[in-house]
Structure formats: structure tokens, C-alpha cells
Design a protein around this motif. Structure first.
Motif, PDB file in Angstrom:
ATOM      1  N   THR A  28      45.755  16.179 -15.816  1.00 49.15           N
ATOM      2  CA  THR A  28      45.097  15.478 -16.809  1.00 49.15           C
ATOM      3  C   THR A  28      44.704  13.902 -16.557  1.00 49.15           C
ATOM      4  O   THR A  28      45.388  13.444 -15.757  1.00 49.15           O
ATOM      5  CB  THR A  28      45.703  15.627 -18.107  1.00 49.15           C
ATOM      6  N   PRO A  29      43.746  13.337 -17.355  1.00 48.07           N
ATOM      7  CA  PRO A  29      43.567  12.040 -17.117  1.00 48.07           C
ATOM      8  C   PRO A  29      44.952  11.116 -17.336  1.00 48.07           C
ATOM      9  O   PRO A  29      45.055   9.997 -16.770  1.00 48.07           O
ATOM     10  CB  PRO A  29      42.719  11.575 -17.881  1.00 48.07           C
TER      11      PRO A  29
ATOM     12  N   SER B 246      44.478   7.844  -6.441  1.00 49.04           N
ATOM     13  CA  SER B 246      44.303   9.357  -5.955  1.00 49.04           C
ATOM     14  C   SER B 246      44.241  10.309  -7.167  1.00 49.04           C
ATOM     15  O   SER B 246      43.547  11.434  -6.929  1.00 49.04           O
ATOM     16  CB  SER B 246      45.471   9.628  -5.360  1.00 49.04           C
ATOM     17  N   LYS B 247      44.728  10.059  -8.416  1.00 50.46           N
ATOM     18  CA  LYS B 247      44.598  11.026  -9.528  1.00 50.46           C
ATOM     19  C   LYS B 247      43.728  10.631 -10.546  1.00 50.46           C
ATOM     20  O   LYS B 247      43.329  11.447 -11.324  1.00 50.46           O
ATOM     21  CB  LYS B 247      46.035  10.950 -10.331  1.00 50.46           C
ATOM     22  N   ALA B 248      42.831   9.407 -10.400  1.00 51.65           N
ATOM     23  CA  ALA B 248      42.010   8.859 -11.443  1.00 51.65           C
ATOM     24  C   ALA B 248      40.933  10.108 -11.458  1.00 51.65           C
ATOM     25  O   ALA B 248      40.076  10.461 -10.550  1.00 51.65           O
ATOM     26  CB  ALA B 248      41.567   7.868 -11.005  1.00 51.65           C
ATOM     27  N   PRO B 249      40.494  10.621 -12.673  1.00 57.40           N
ATOM     28  CA  PRO B 249      39.513  11.395 -12.839  1.00 57.40           C
ATOM     29  C   PRO B 249      38.153  11.089 -12.910  1.00 57.40           C
ATOM     30  O   PRO B 249      36.990  11.430 -12.873  1.00 57.40           O
ATOM     31  CB  PRO B 249      39.811  12.076 -14.205  1.00 57.40           C
ATOM     32  N   ASP B 250      38.139   9.571 -13.017  1.00 57.62           N
ATOM     33  CA  ASP B 250      36.777   8.799 -13.174  1.00 57.62           C
ATOM     34  C   ASP B 250      36.899   7.705 -12.401  1.00 57.62           C
ATOM     35  O   ASP B 250      37.955   6.996 -11.991  1.00 57.62           O
ATOM     36  CB  ASP B 250      36.773   8.035 -14.639  1.00 57.62           C
ATOM     37  N   PRO B 251      35.670   7.358 -11.711  1.00 58.14           N
ATOM     38  CA  PRO B 251      35.463   6.230 -10.601  1.00 58.14           C
ATOM     39  C   PRO B 251      35.921   4.746 -11.299  1.00 58.14           C
ATOM     40  O   PRO B 251      36.814   4.188 -10.444  1.00 58.14           O
ATOM     41  CB  PRO B 251      34.087   6.362 -10.321  1.00 58.14           C
TER      42      PRO B 251
END
Length: 213
Positions: free
Chosen positions: A86-87, A118-123
Motif C-alpha cells: 500500500t502507499p 523504492s516503495k513509492a507508488p507515485d513518482p
């Protein structure tokens, strides 16, 4: 198919068709039901996971804001582990990095920020984590490493002016006054978030030498 003239013939035809096709029909119905209810179960599960992650993140922020550093750190690590998909995992790493900085653990903060990237779901979230990582590396006097992070993540977008400010900090730390001045001026021209602080840094720089006429 020839016209069926009696009810008995119709019944026999239905029985024959069902014998030949009934298994496939039942299987199709079962697959359809499983797909529908399975999808709903998955959505409900995801909603529950999201709610738990959101609650855990709120508790983490409360612990961090109330000065409970160790509790906040443990909650952040648990959230990142339990909700890795998850975010909130990246957000937990960002919160953990803040706690580590407050504990004067810059290495721990850098580790958390690399994990957040590394985990970020958004740039944009990855870029924010990279900006903070560069700040931590500058504070650690890892200037070349900080510049490498900036070069990798500065895409000319919303954080470009803020990255310019960090370039100024790196140049200043290296004694490159002219480069620091140019970087700070670029940051101000781009409306960097910490513009007032950058203005003060710019004012503190030695006066630029006058060129000979």
C-alpha cells in the motif's frame, strides 16, 4: 432441427441436450459466480487492509507529533512491513526518516528514505523522498552522494527549484561560492519552497568580485 410434434418428444430432446451440455453450463455458472463473489471478496479485503493501514498511519503520526520517538519508529517499521503493498508503506518510511533525524540518526534516516523511494507508488512521492534523502546526505557531509541523488531524481518538475537550492548548499559546502550563488538564484527564480531561507543564504555569501573594466 426437425420440428417436435409432441410434448414427449420435446422432453426427450431437452433431456438429451442437458446430458450433452449440462456439465459445461453448470461449470460456466459456477465460474461466473466465483468470479463475481471472488472479486467482491478481494475488494472488501483491500478496503479492510486500507482502513487498517490508514488507522496505523494516524497512530504513527500521533506518536511522532507527541515526541514518542521510539514508539513512532516501531509503528513505522511495523506499518512498512505489514502493509508493504500500500502507499502507506512509503509514507511510513518518510515518517520514520523524520523520527531518525530527530534522534540524530542520519544513517537510519537515509536508509528509511531509500526504502521510501523504492516503495513509492507515485513518482511525486518518490521525488519527495529523494529530496529529503539529499538533505540528509548533505547534513552527513556525503556531498557527492547527495549530488548523485539530485541528478537522478531532478526531472525538471515541481521539485526542480528545491533541488537547485540543494545544489547551492552542496556548492557552498565545497567552497564554490559562484556556483552556490547561481544555484540559489535559480532556486529563487523557480519559487523554491524554502525561498526565505535561500534568500538568507544568498545574502550571507561573499560579494561577487567585480570584473575589471
Amino acid at each position: 432441427m426437425a420440428e417436435l410434434t409432441t410434448d414427449d418428444e420435446k422432453v426427450e430432446a431437452i433431456k438429451k441436450w442437458w446430458k450433452e451440455n449440462g456439465t459445461a453450463v453448470v461449470a460456466g455458472i459456477i465460474i461466473g459466480l466465483v468470479a463475481v463473489f471472488g472479486w467482491r471478496a478481494w475488494v472488501n479485503h483491500q478496503d479492510q487492509v486500507g482502513q487498517r493501514a490508514s488507522l496505523a498511519f494516524e497512530q504513527l503520526l500521533m506518536a511522532a507529533s507527541s515526541g514518542q520517538s521510539e514508539s513512532a519508529a516501531k509503528q513505522a517499521e511495523a506499518l512498512a512491513d505489514e502493509h508493504a503493498g500500500t502507499p502507506y508503506a512509503a509514507l511510513a518510511d518518510l515518517a520514520l526518516a523524520k523520527v531518525r533525524v530527530e534522534q540524530d540518526d542520519l544513517n537510519g534516516a537515509a536508509t528509511a528514505l531509500r526504502s521510501a523511494i523504492s516503495k513509492a507508488p507515485d513518482p511525486s512521492l518518490a521525488t519527495l523522498a529523494a529530496f529529503r534523502l539529499a538533505q540528509v546526505l548533505i547534513a552527513s557531509d556525503a556531498l557527492d552522494e547527495a549530488m548523485a541523488v539530485i541528478e537522478q531524481h531532478d526531472d525538471g518538475g515541481a521539485f526542480s527549484a528545491d533541488f537547485a537550492g540543494l545544489r547551492g548548499d552542496i556548492a557552498l559546502a565545497k567552497g564554490e561560492t559562484a556556483d552556490a550563488r547561481a544555484a540559489y538564484e535559480a532556486a529563487l527564480a523557480g519559487n523554491a519552497g524554502l525561498s526565505r531561507l535561500i534568500e538568507l543564504k544568498l545574502q550571507d555569501l561573499p560579494a561577487a568580485p567585480h570584473s575589471a573594466s
